[in-house]
Design a protein around this motif. Structure first.
Motif, PDB file in Angstrom:
ATOM      1  N   ALA A  75       0.822  -1.211   0.000  1.00 49.60           N
ATOM      2  CA  ALA A  75       0.000   0.000   0.000  1.00 49.60           C
ATOM      3  C   ALA A  75       0.857   1.262   0.000  1.00 49.60           C
ATOM      4  CB  ALA A  75      -0.944  -0.001   1.195  1.00 49.60           C
ATOM      5  N   THR A  76       2.140   1.117  -0.295  1.00 51.29           N
ATOM      6  CA  THR A  76       3.049   2.265  -0.286  1.00 51.29           C
ATOM      7  C   THR A  76       2.589   3.341  -1.255  1.00 51.29           C
ATOM      8  OG1 THR A  76       4.882   0.832   0.314  1.00 51.29           O
ATOM      9  CG2 THR A  76       5.449   2.980  -0.578  1.00 51.29           C
ATOM     10  N   GLY A  77       2.216   2.937  -2.460  1.00 56.59           N
ATOM     11  CA  GLY A  77       1.774   3.905  -3.455  1.00 56.59           C
ATOM     12  C   GLY A  77       0.573   4.702  -2.987  1.00 56.59           C
ATOM     13  N   GLY A  78      -0.391   4.019  -2.399  1.00 57.81           N
ATOM     14  CA  GLY A  78      -1.572   4.698  -1.874  1.00 57.81           C
ATOM     15  C   GLY A  78      -1.229   5.668  -0.767  1.00 57.81           C
ATOM     16  N   ARG A  79      -0.297   5.276   0.080  1.00 54.14           N
ATOM     17  CA  ARG A  79       0.142   6.152   1.167  1.00 54.14           C
ATOM     18  C   ARG A  79       0.833   7.398   0.609  1.00 54.14           C
ATOM     19  NH1 ARG A  79       4.013   9.065   3.115  1.00 54.14           N
ATOM     20  NH2 ARG A  79       5.608   7.534   2.750  1.00 54.14           N
ATOM     21  N   LEU A  80       1.690   7.207  -0.392  1.00 53.83           N
ATOM     22  CA  LEU A  80       2.390   8.353  -0.982  1.00 53.83           C
ATOM     23  C   LEU A  80       1.429   9.301  -1.683  1.00 53.83           C
ATOM     24  CD1 LEU A  80       5.548   6.637  -2.510  1.00 53.83           C
ATOM     25  CD2 LEU A  80       5.488   8.180  -0.562  1.00 53.83           C
ATOM     26  N   VAL A  81       0.505   8.757  -2.459  1.00 56.55           N
ATOM     27  CA  VAL A  81      -0.454   9.598  -3.185  1.00 56.55           C
ATOM     28  C   VAL A  81      -1.329  10.369  -2.205  1.00 56.55           C
ATOM     29  CG1 VAL A  81      -2.486   9.564  -4.695  1.00 56.55           C
ATOM     30  CG2 VAL A  81      -0.471   8.213  -5.286  1.00 56.55           C
ATOM     31  N   THR A  82      -1.815   9.705  -1.180  1.00 61.60           N
ATOM     32  CA  THR A  82      -2.673  10.363  -0.196  1.00 61.60           C
ATOM     33  C   THR A  82      -1.910  11.462   0.543  1.00 61.60           C
ATOM     34  OG1 THR A  82      -3.962   8.347   0.085  1.00 61.60           O
ATOM     35  CG2 THR A  82      -4.125   9.993   1.838  1.00 61.60           C
ATOM     36  N   THR A  83      -0.701  11.160   0.980  1.00 61.79           N
ATOM     37  CA  THR A  83       0.107  12.149   1.689  1.00 61.79           C
ATOM     38  C   THR A  83       0.391  13.361   0.804  1.00 61.79           C
ATOM     39  OG1 THR A  83       1.144  10.452   3.062  1.00 61.79           O
ATOM     40  CG2 THR A  83       2.305  12.551   2.884  1.00 61.79           C
ATOM     41  N   ALA A  84       0.830  13.109  -0.428  1.00 70.02           N
ATOM     42  CA  ALA A  84       1.175  14.209  -1.335  1.00 70.02           C
ATOM     43  C   ALA A  84      -0.046  15.042  -1.696  1.00 70.02           C
ATOM     44  CB  ALA A  84       1.843  13.665  -2.592  1.00 70.02           C
ATOM     45  N   ALA A  85      -1.165  14.385  -1.994  1.00 67.09           N
ATOM     46  CA  ALA A  85      -2.385  15.126  -2.358  1.00 67.09           C
ATOM     47  C   ALA A  85      -2.847  16.005  -1.197  1.00 67.09           C
ATOM     48  CB  ALA A  85      -3.491  14.160  -2.768  1.00 67.09           C
TER      49      ALA A  85
END
Length: 131
Positions: free
Chosen positions: A89-99
């Protein structure tokens, strides 16, 4: 992806300039960097080789380095080790954090970078747009 030996965790440093070029941007245009760290030193290694002429010649086919990433723009809420990230779920975490950071700060661009086992690197750029 890159050959795992000798640059196993440096695939993002190969992918970052390609992503920037495709988007018509430079490192200077990026407001927020969310760089996943498989290990604490992985982020530092990526940042170091982006500044390296030798790396640029050997792995990017260019004469000039990609450039410097200001540390004050990197992993503003802490990285993957500090925050934690569920496996796969790293990608989801990065996208959510950045957004959320783009929305909160009003900044325009965030660059997200992930390295994965076997020499894989993924990079994307998020853009916040006004309504």
């Amino acid at each position: 992806a890159v050959e795992p030996y000798p640059q196993l965790l440096l695939a993002p440093a190969v992918a970052i300039p390609k992503c920037l070029e495709k988007a018509g941007l430079s490192l200077d245009d990026i407001d927020i960097f969310e760089i996943h760290e498989a290990f604490a030193a992985q982020v530092l290694a990526t940042l170091k080789v982006l500044e390296s002429k030798e790396f640029a010649r050997a792995f990017l086919g260019r004469d000039t380095p990609v450039g410097s990433v200001p540390l004050e723009k990197v992993n503003l809420n802490g990285g993957s080790i500090a925050i934690g990230h569920p496996f796969a779920a790293t990608g989801g975490r990065l996208v959510t954090t950045a957004a959320n950071l783009l929305r909160k700060t009003g900044k325009r661009y965030a660059l997200l970078s992930i390295c994965a086992a076997g020499g894989i690197g993924g990079v994307m750029i998020l853009e916040r747009r006004e309504n």
